[in-house]
Scaffold this active site. Structure first.
Site, mmCIF file in Angstrom:
data_model
loop_
_atom_site.group_PDB
_atom_site.id
_atom_site.type_symbol
_atom_site.label_atom_id
_atom_site.label_comp_id
_atom_site.label_asym_id
_atom_site.label_seq_id
_atom_site.Cartn_x
_atom_site.Cartn_y
_atom_site.Cartn_z
ATOM 1 N N ASP A 1 -60.392 19.978 -9.947
ATOM 2 C CA ASP A 1 -59.629 20.829 -9.043
ATOM 3 C C ASP A 1 -58.154 20.489 -9.210
ATOM 4 O O ASP A 1 -57.766 19.312 -9.115
ATOM 5 C CB ASP A 1 -60.051 20.602 -7.592
ATOM 6 N N ASP B 1 -68.191 30.359 -3.080
ATOM 7 C CA ASP B 1 -68.148 29.288 -2.087
ATOM 8 C C ASP B 1 -68.967 29.759 -0.894
ATOM 9 O O ASP B 1 -68.721 30.842 -0.352
ATOM 10 C CB ASP B 1 -66.707 28.993 -1.648
#
Length: 252
Positions: free
Chosen positions: A11, A130
């Site tokens: 990330d 997500d």
């Protein structure tokens, strides 16, 4: 039998690798290119680089970062964050990315998935979802790095996206993210058994046994993990050796 893939996830925020828990409490984990090169050397099958604030801050994934990654890394890698057009993808692929990941932009304009798959091939288009389990047991989709809840069920959106041309699903359980308590087995298995594309499961990997459970019970095609690799709690060679000893087919 197809081998199961181990995919470290990096990330990216402000050019650095970061990691949090349940999408919060973000902390620094190192240089993304250095980490990626290390993981490639250790035997990672692929890498995923996600610019986690690109969509929320309305900016594009840095082309320069992709150039640096491609120069130092010799395994396939996927890039995501702020991608919303054919032109965005063209720049990333031309500069070395192998696949791209779309999330919020594809949900808001599903035709984007079809446009990208027609232009570049569905094998190159990864839909990132997500999701979080609601009190009623339903898994629903969240957008903008987990900040915005929708009313859409995870499985319904995944099915529609595959029909539109997505070639792979990257499924992240926000409930499990960073907890190291195991993956979301039920929703992973539901997608794996109902969809004709590979499912990459993300969120919750903390012990090597979690990965065996994910592949055996969750039926995932690939496991994505971050902090256990970034902070050297488990190495990729250790994990692959463990999986091999449990008769999980992996590339050694």
């Amino acid at each position: 039998m197809l081998t199961k893939r181990i995919i470290p996830c990096l990330d990216i925020k402000d050019g650095r690798t970061v990691k949090g828990v349940n999408f919060e409490n973000i902390r620094d984990a190192g240089d993304p290119v250095e980490l990626g090169a290390l993981y490639a050397q250790q035997g990672a099958d692929e890498l995923v680089f996600l610019d986690i604030t690109a969509t929320n801050e309305k900016r594009k994934t840095l082309r320069e970062l992709v150039v640096r990654i491609a120069r130092h890394i010799n395994i396939p890698f996927t890039v995501g964050g702020g991608i919303s057009s054919v032109d965005d993808v063209n720049v990333l692929l031309q500069n070395g990315a192998d696949k791209i990941s779309v999330n919020t932009s594809a949900f808001k304009r599903p035709a984007l998935i079809t446009e990208l798959s027609k232009e570049f091939g569905s094998q190159c288009i990864v839909l990132a979802i997500d999701t979080r389990r609601e009190a009623n047991g339903e898994w629903v989709v969240y957008l903008n790095g987990g900040r915005v809840r929708t009313e859409t069920k995870c499985a319904e959106w995944a099915r529609r996206a595959v029909d539109l041309g997505a070639g792979e699903i990257l499924l992240t359980s926000m409930d499990h993210d960073g907890t190291k308590k195991g993956f979301a087995i039920d929703i992973t298995r539901e997608l794996a058994e109902s969809l004709p594309v590979p499912i990459i499961a993300s969120g919750g990997g903390g012990k090597m046994a979690h990965f065996v459970e994910l592949f055996e019970e969750g039926k995932a095609d690939a496991a994505l993990a971050a902090s256990i690799f970034h902070y050297k709690e488990i190495t990729i060679p250790e994990l692959k050796g463990y999986l091999h000893s449990h008769r999980i087919p992996v590339r050694i």
